[in-house]
Design a protein around this motif. Structure first.
Motif, PDB file in Angstrom:
ATOM      1  N   UNK A  36       0.813  -1.213   0.000  1.00  0.00           N
ATOM      2  CA  UNK A  36       0.000   0.000   0.000  1.00  0.00           C
ATOM      3  C   UNK A  36       0.847   1.262   0.000  1.00  0.00           C
ATOM      4  N   UNK A  37       2.151   1.135   0.258  1.00  0.00           N
ATOM      5  CA  UNK A  37       3.061   2.276   0.263  1.00  0.00           C
ATOM      6  C   UNK A  37       4.370   1.871  -0.410  1.00  0.00           C
ATOM      7  N   UNK A  38       5.068   2.834  -1.025  1.00  0.00           N
ATOM      8  CA  UNK A  38       6.363   2.524  -1.644  1.00  0.00           C
ATOM      9  C   UNK A  38       7.443   2.313  -0.581  1.00  0.00           C
ATOM     10  N   UNK A  57       5.780  -2.732  -6.508  1.00  0.00           N
ATOM     11  CA  UNK A  57       4.693  -1.916  -7.038  1.00  0.00           C
ATOM     12  C   UNK A  57       3.764  -1.499  -5.893  1.00  0.00           C
ATOM     13  N   UNK A  58       3.140  -0.348  -6.054  1.00  0.00           N
ATOM     14  CA  UNK A  58       2.204   0.173  -5.057  1.00  0.00           C
ATOM     15  C   UNK A  58       0.786  -0.058  -5.567  1.00  0.00           C
ATOM     16  N   UNK A  59      -0.061  -0.586  -4.706  1.00  0.00           N
ATOM     17  CA  UNK A  59      -1.402  -0.991  -5.113  1.00  0.00           C
ATOM     18  C   UNK A  59      -2.201   0.173  -5.721  1.00  0.00           C
ATOM     19  N   UNK A  60      -1.989   1.389  -5.261  1.00  0.00           N
ATOM     20  CA  UNK A  60      -2.733   2.522  -5.827  1.00  0.00           C
ATOM     21  C   UNK A  60      -2.307   2.827  -7.264  1.00  0.00           C
ATOM     22  N   UNK A  75       0.204 -14.179   5.543  1.00  0.00           N
ATOM     23  CA  UNK A  75      -0.482 -13.816   6.766  1.00  0.00           C
ATOM     24  C   UNK A  75       0.335 -12.934   7.684  1.00  0.00           C
ATOM     25  N   UNK A  76       0.236 -13.246   8.962  1.00  0.00           N
ATOM     26  CA  UNK A  76       0.706 -12.363  10.014  1.00  0.00           C
ATOM     27  C   UNK A  76      -0.546 -11.706  10.564  1.00  0.00           C
ATOM     28  N   UNK A  77      -0.615 -11.474  11.836  1.00  0.00           N
ATOM     29  CA  UNK A  77      -1.838 -10.920  12.423  1.00  0.00           C
ATOM     30  C   UNK A  77      -2.083  -9.491  11.942  1.00  0.00           C
ATOM     31  N   UNK A  78      -1.061  -8.651  11.958  1.00  0.00           N
ATOM     32  CA  UNK A  78      -1.232  -7.232  11.614  1.00  0.00           C
ATOM     33  C   UNK A  78      -1.411  -7.021  10.117  1.00  0.00           C
ATOM     34  N   UNK A  79      -0.730  -7.810   9.301  1.00  0.00           N
ATOM     35  CA  UNK A  79      -0.738  -7.603   7.850  1.00  0.00           C
ATOM     36  C   UNK A  79      -2.152  -7.542   7.257  1.00  0.00           C
ATOM     37  N   UNK A  80      -2.972  -8.580   7.397  1.00  0.00           N
ATOM     38  CA  UNK A  80      -4.306  -8.506   6.799  1.00  0.00           C
ATOM     39  C   UNK A  80      -5.212  -7.488   7.490  1.00  0.00           C
ATOM     40  N   UNK A  81      -4.938  -7.199   8.750  1.00  0.00           N
ATOM     41  CA  UNK A  81      -5.745  -6.194   9.430  1.00  0.00           C
ATOM     42  C   UNK A  81      -5.491  -4.813   8.817  1.00  0.00           C
ATOM     43  N   UNK A  82      -4.233  -4.500   8.510  1.00  0.00           N
ATOM     44  CA  UNK A  82      -3.918  -3.243   7.816  1.00  0.00           C
ATOM     45  C   UNK A  82      -4.507  -3.253   6.402  1.00  0.00           C
ATOM     46  N   UNK A  83      -4.355  -4.366   5.690  1.00  0.00           N
ATOM     47  CA  UNK A  83      -4.838  -4.428   4.310  1.00  0.00           C
ATOM     48  C   UNK A  83      -6.350  -4.232   4.227  1.00  0.00           C
ATOM     49  N   UNK A  84      -7.092  -4.819   5.141  1.00  0.00           N
ATOM     50  CA  UNK A  84      -8.552  -4.720   5.046  1.00  0.00           C
ATOM     51  C   UNK A  84      -9.070  -3.328   5.380  1.00  0.00           C
ATOM     52  N   UNK A  85      -8.195  -2.471   5.898  1.00  0.00           N
ATOM     53  CA  UNK A  85      -8.566  -1.084   6.164  1.00  0.00           C
ATOM     54  C   UNK A  85      -8.209  -0.165   4.989  1.00  0.00           C
ATOM     55  N   UNK A  86      -7.599  -0.727   3.953  1.00  0.00           N
ATOM     56  CA  UNK A  86      -7.183   0.057   2.789  1.00  0.00           C
ATOM     57  C   UNK A  86      -8.076  -0.326   1.603  1.00  0.00           C
ATOM     58  N   UNK A  87      -8.973   0.559   1.204  1.00  0.00           N
ATOM     59  CA  UNK A  87      -9.951   0.240   0.157  1.00  0.00           C
ATOM     60  C   UNK A  87      -9.292  -0.139  -1.165  1.00  0.00           C
ATOM     61  N   UNK A  88      -8.161   0.465  -1.497  1.00  0.00           N
ATOM     62  CA  UNK A  88      -7.482   0.105  -2.753  1.00  0.00           C
ATOM     63  C   UNK A  88      -6.949  -1.318  -2.692  1.00  0.00           C
ATOM     64  N   UNK A  89      -6.431  -1.721  -1.543  1.00  0.00           N
ATOM     65  CA  UNK A  89      -5.953  -3.098  -1.385  1.00  0.00           C
ATOM     66  C   UNK A  89      -7.115  -4.083  -1.465  1.00  0.00           C
ATOM     67  N   UNK A  90      -8.215  -3.753  -0.806  1.00  0.00           N
ATOM     68  CA  UNK A  90      -9.402  -4.616  -0.825  1.00  0.00           C
ATOM     69  C   UNK A  90      -9.946  -4.729  -2.248  1.00  0.00           C
ATOM     70  N   UNK A  91     -10.003  -3.632  -2.952  1.00  0.00           N
ATOM     71  CA  UNK A  91     -10.475  -3.630  -4.342  1.00  0.00           C
ATOM     72  C   UNK A  91      -9.555  -4.457  -5.239  1.00  0.00           C
ATOM     73  N   UNK A 113      -9.838 -11.331   2.647  1.00  0.00           N
ATOM     74  CA  UNK A 113     -10.867 -11.927   1.780  1.00  0.00           C
ATOM     75  C   UNK A 113     -12.265 -11.639   2.331  1.00  0.00           C
ATOM     76  N   UNK A 114     -12.406 -11.700   3.643  1.00  0.00           N
ATOM     77  CA  UNK A 114     -13.691 -11.384   4.279  1.00  0.00           C
ATOM     78  C   UNK A 114     -14.074  -9.941   3.954  1.00  0.00           C
ATOM     79  N   UNK A 115     -13.123  -9.031   4.096  1.00  0.00           N
ATOM     80  CA  UNK A 115     -13.397  -7.617   3.824  1.00  0.00           C
ATOM     81  C   UNK A 115     -13.744  -7.389   2.356  1.00  0.00           C
ATOM     82  N   UNK A 116     -13.123  -8.162   1.466  1.00  0.00           N
ATOM     83  CA  UNK A 116     -13.392  -8.042   0.025  1.00  0.00           C
ATOM     84  C   UNK A 116     -14.715  -8.705  -0.357  1.00  0.00           C
TER      85      UNK A 116
END
Length: 182
Positions: A36-38, A57-60, A75-91, A113-116
């Motif tokens: 989500x960031x460079x 590459x940056x998802x945006x 995985x990792x506990x924090x990784x998907x939690x951060x990703x699911x809060x980023x609409x571009x990553x979810x999209x 995947x749940x968030x998507x």
């Protein structure tokens, strides 16, 4: 094959990134680290900081799955939690399913995947603490080393934990090769 590995800038479980990455390279494919960031992503060994890895590459800037053949979600506990809060990553994740491209996710990664909203009607596995989230999102959770779900339009390969990495890598590489026609 060009395979996206999507991670947040911090919190990815290192072995769940590096083992699948190496398996993809060993199979002759091109892994691409998307975040989500460079810059770099910071991996963790459970709760301890581990290595950093350069972002390709940056998802945006990527926008969609068009330039990739498949997606791996470490995985990792924090990784998907951060990703699911980023609409571009979810999209970005949702677009792989919309295009019928295969997706592999391990451990806590199914949170994204749940968030998507792509688990409805699918059978998958994950770290056990996600089972209620998966069920509430319309999926069926199973406690298996690896699970391949053929629910159209996109195949989904899931696994529970780092101990399952060998089986996970073998399964997703088989599916990815099958989907690519060889």
């Amino acid at each position: 094959m060009r395979i996206a590995f999507l991670t947040a800038p911090e919190g990815v479980e290192q072995i769940e990134l590096t083992d699948p990455w190496q398996a993809v390279k060993d199979a002759g494919h091109d892994p691409v680290l998307v975040s989500t960031k460079p810059g770099h992503v910071r991996a963790f060994d459970h709760l301890d900081k581990a290595d950093t890895f350069p972002v390709d590459e940056v998802v945006s800037h990527v926008h969609d799955a068009e330039s990739f053949d498949a997606l791996v979600l470490p995985g990792g506990v924090a990784n998907p939690d951060f990703l699911r809060m980023d609409e571009k990553a979810v999209s970005f994740v949702r677009d792989f399913f919309d295009r019928g491209r295969p997706v592999a996710a391990i451990c806590h990664a199914p949170w994204t995947l749940v968030e998507a909203d792509v688990v409805r009607g699918r059978v998958l596995t994950s770290w056990p603490s996600l089972r209620t989230d998966i069920r509430n999102a319309g999926g069926t959770w199973v406690d298996e080393q690896v699970r391949v779900c053929d629910h159209a339009p996109s195949k989904l390969i899931t696994s529970r934990r780092p101990d399952d990495l060998k089986a996970f890598c073998e399964a997703f590489l088989d599916v990815f090769s099958e989907e690519a026609g060889g």
